[in-house]
Design a protein around this motif. Structure first.
Motif, PDB file in Angstrom:
ATOM      1  N   PHE A   1      23.707  25.857  -1.275  1.00  0.00           N
ATOM      2  CA  PHE A   1      24.429  24.619  -1.040  1.00  0.00           C
ATOM      3  C   PHE A   1      23.718  23.474  -1.763  1.00  0.00           C
ATOM      4  N   PRO A   2      24.447  22.443  -2.133  1.00  0.00           N
ATOM      5  CA  PRO A   2      23.790  21.289  -2.756  1.00  0.00           C
ATOM      6  C   PRO A   2      22.860  20.601  -1.755  1.00  0.00           C
ATOM      7  N   VAL A   3      21.978  19.756  -2.278  1.00  0.00           N
ATOM      8  CA  VAL A   3      20.988  19.092  -1.424  1.00  0.00           C
ATOM      9  C   VAL A   3      21.040  17.581  -1.600  1.00  0.00           C
ATOM     10  N   ASN A   4      20.698  16.886  -0.535  1.00  0.00           N
ATOM     11  CA  ASN A   4      20.424  15.453  -0.571  1.00  0.00           C
ATOM     12  C   ASN A   4      18.918  15.291  -0.644  1.00  0.00           C
ATOM     13  N   VAL A   5      18.455  14.281  -1.359  1.00  0.00           N
ATOM     14  CA  VAL A   5      17.031  14.004  -1.489  1.00  0.00           C
ATOM     15  C   VAL A   5      16.662  12.924  -0.480  1.00  0.00           C
ATOM     16  N   GLU A   6      15.604  13.176   0.294  1.00  0.00           N
ATOM     17  CA  GLU A   6      15.164  12.230   1.314  1.00  0.00           C
ATOM     18  C   GLU A   6      13.644  12.166   1.321  1.00  0.00           C
ATOM     19  N   ILE A   7      13.128  11.041   1.790  1.00  0.00           N
ATOM     20  CA  ILE A   7      11.685  10.883   1.966  1.00  0.00           C
ATOM     21  C   ILE A   7      11.432  10.536   3.424  1.00  0.00           C
ATOM     22  N   TYR A   8      10.542  11.307   4.051  1.00  0.00           N
ATOM     23  CA  TYR A   8      10.150  11.071   5.433  1.00  0.00           C
ATOM     24  C   TYR A   8       8.696  10.646   5.470  1.00  0.00           C
TER      25      TYR A   8
ATOM     26  N   MET B   1       0.842  -1.179   0.000  1.00  0.00           N
ATOM     27  CA  MET B   1       0.000   0.000   0.000  1.00  0.00           C
ATOM     28  C   MET B   1       0.887   1.242   0.000  1.00  0.00           C
ATOM     29  N   TYR B   2       0.354   2.275  -0.607  1.00  0.00           N
ATOM     30  CA  TYR B   2       1.095   3.533  -0.637  1.00  0.00           C
ATOM     31  C   TYR B   2       0.754   4.353   0.596  1.00  0.00           C
ATOM     32  N   ILE B   3       1.770   4.900   1.215  1.00  0.00           N
ATOM     33  CA  ILE B   3       1.632   5.727   2.407  1.00  0.00           C
ATOM     34  C   ILE B   3       2.075   7.144   2.059  1.00  0.00           C
ATOM     35  N   GLN B   4       1.285   8.109   2.495  1.00  0.00           N
ATOM     36  CA  GLN B   4       1.642   9.517   2.254  1.00  0.00           C
ATOM     37  C   GLN B   4       2.960   9.831   2.946  1.00  0.00           C
ATOM     38  N   SER B   5       3.841  10.515   2.238  1.00  0.00           N
ATOM     39  CA  SER B   5       5.145  10.875   2.791  1.00  0.00           C
ATOM     40  C   SER B   5       5.590  12.210   2.209  1.00  0.00           C
TER      41      SER B   5
ATOM     42  N   GLN C   1       5.474   8.199   7.916  1.00  0.00           N
ATOM     43  CA  GLN C   1       4.956   7.603   9.143  1.00  0.00           C
ATOM     44  C   GLN C   1       5.172   6.098   9.059  1.00  0.00           C
ATOM     45  N   ILE C   2       5.731   5.481  10.109  1.00  0.00           N
ATOM     46  CA  ILE C   2       5.959   4.040  10.058  1.00  0.00           C
ATOM     47  C   ILE C   2       5.109   3.265  11.057  1.00  0.00           C
ATOM     48  N   ASP C   3       4.297   3.967  11.835  1.00  0.00           N
ATOM     49  CA  ASP C   3       3.402   3.246  12.744  1.00  0.00           C
ATOM     50  C   ASP C   3       2.028   3.895  12.742  1.00  0.00           C
ATOM     51  N   ASP C   4       1.121   3.333  13.513  1.00  0.00           N
ATOM     52  CA  ASP C   4      -0.269   3.799  13.513  1.00  0.00           C
ATOM     53  C   ASP C   4      -0.490   5.042  14.365  1.00  0.00           C
ATOM     54  N   ASN C   5       0.483   5.440  15.152  1.00  0.00           N
ATOM     55  CA  ASN C   5       0.332   6.591  16.031  1.00  0.00           C
ATOM     56  C   ASN C   5       0.442   7.879  15.212  1.00  0.00           C
ATOM     57  N   PRO C   6      -0.649   8.622  15.081  1.00  0.00           N
ATOM     58  CA  PRO C   6      -0.588   9.848  14.270  1.00  0.00           C
ATOM     59  C   PRO C   6       0.282  10.939  14.887  1.00  0.00           C
ATOM     60  N   ASP C   7       0.604  10.811  16.179  1.00  0.00           N
ATOM     61  CA  ASP C   7       1.442  11.806  16.839  1.00  0.00           C
ATOM     62  C   ASP C   7       2.928  11.484  16.754  1.00  0.00           C
ATOM     63  N   ALA C   8       3.256  10.319  16.241  1.00  0.00           N
ATOM     64  CA  ALA C   8       4.660   9.926  16.132  1.00  0.00           C
ATOM     65  C   ALA C   8       5.354  10.801  15.087  1.00  0.00           C
ATOM     66  N   ALA C   9       6.613  11.053  15.327  1.00  0.00           N
ATOM     67  CA  ALA C   9       7.394  11.879  14.404  1.00  0.00           C
ATOM     68  C   ALA C   9       7.602  11.139  13.086  1.00  0.00           C
ATOM     69  N   LEU C  10       7.728  11.915  12.025  1.00  0.00           N
ATOM     70  CA  LEU C  10       8.073  11.334  10.731  1.00  0.00           C
ATOM     71  C   LEU C  10       9.517  10.857  10.791  1.00  0.00           C
ATOM     72  N   VAL C  11       9.799   9.758  10.125  1.00  0.00           N
ATOM     73  CA  VAL C  11      11.153   9.220  10.130  1.00  0.00           C
ATOM     74  C   VAL C  11      11.647   9.080   8.690  1.00  0.00           C
ATOM     75  N   LEU C  12      12.950   9.036   8.544  1.00  0.00           N
ATOM     76  CA  LEU C  12      13.569   8.853   7.236  1.00  0.00           C
ATOM     77  C   LEU C  12      13.245   7.442   6.754  1.00  0.00           C
ATOM     78  N   VAL C  13      12.564   7.335   5.599  1.00  0.00           N
ATOM     79  CA  VAL C  13      12.243   6.021   5.047  1.00  0.00           C
ATOM     80  C   VAL C  13      13.015   5.739   3.762  1.00  0.00           C
ATOM     81  N   ALA C  14      13.591   6.776   3.139  1.00  0.00           N
ATOM     82  CA  ALA C  14      14.402   6.567   1.934  1.00  0.00           C
ATOM     83  C   ALA C  14      15.314   7.770   1.725  1.00  0.00           C
ATOM     84  N   ASN C  15      16.510   7.502   1.209  1.00  0.00           N
ATOM     85  CA  ASN C  15      17.414   8.589   0.841  1.00  0.00           C
ATOM     86  C   ASN C  15      17.715   8.493  -0.654  1.00  0.00           C
ATOM     87  N   GLU C  16      18.505   9.418  -1.162  1.00  0.00           N
ATOM     88  CA  GLU C  16      18.700   9.466  -2.616  1.00  0.00           C
ATOM     89  C   GLU C  16      19.353   8.213  -3.179  1.00  0.00           C
ATOM     90  N   ASP C  17      20.040   7.445  -2.351  1.00  0.00           N
ATOM     91  CA  ASP C  17      20.643   6.205  -2.830  1.00  0.00           C
ATOM     92  C   ASP C  17      19.615   5.093  -3.023  1.00  0.00           C
TER      93      ASP C  17
END
Length: 161
Positions: A63-70, A1-5, A72-88
């Motif tokens: 400055f140059p930039v790195n590309v990242e995707i943050y 399933m696709y998750i909003q990020s 939600q990895i759990d069901d808690n809507p108050d949990a902080a967003l976490v790094l789920v993918a980087n440019e590599d």
């Protein structure tokens, strides 16, 4: 399933300037509704010959930039967003059930049309019960949010019939 990020560009200070580095700039699009400011991504193809003068270069390009995707990895809507993918690991974009290389043009579409929001294909890890990205050939798969909404519309139509 696709998750909003969220597609995020994080600045860094490189030891040297090289071709192929990504940079961002703020752009303004004027519409009937007013001005719309968005982030535009571009690749540095022409490194200045005198690349020893970094301060002048950074003043003009930032400055140059790195590309990242943050996301939600759990069901808690108050949990902080976490790094789920980087440019590599960001490699594919799904469109009409086909996978394509995720390009700078796709990044700009996400930033302009979807305000940096995209969907990342994830599944639940059975041991931790957290969501983890699904990898295709070692790369994550993303899609435009409009594709997710279209899919939900089809599901809703099927339920109503």
């Amino acid at each position: 399933m696709y998750i909003q990020s969220n597609l995020v560009f994080r600045n860094y200070v490189p030891s040297t300037i090289k071709e192929g580095m990504l940079f961002t700039t703020e752009r303004i699009m004027t519409t009937l509704g007013g001005d719309f400011i968005y982030t535009h991504v571009y690749e540095m193809n022409d490194v200045p010959l005198d690349s020893d003068d970094y301060e002048e270069f950074y003043a003009e390009h930032g400055f140059p930039v790195n590309v990242e995707i943050y996301g939600q990895i759990d069901d808690n809507p108050d949990a902080a967003l976490v790094l789920v993918a980087n440019e590599d690991t960001i490699g594919w974009i799904e469109h009409e059930n086909q996978l394509y290389d995720f390009s700078i043009s796709d990044m700009n579409t996400v930033m302009l049309q979807h305000s940096g929001i995209l969907g990342i294909y994830m599944e639940e890890d059975e041991t931790t019960e957290l969501l983890v990205p699904v990898l295709e050939e070692g790369m994550v798969v993303v899609t435009f949010m409009s594709n997710i909404y279209d899919e939900w519309d089809y599901i809703e139509e099927d339920l109503n019939q």
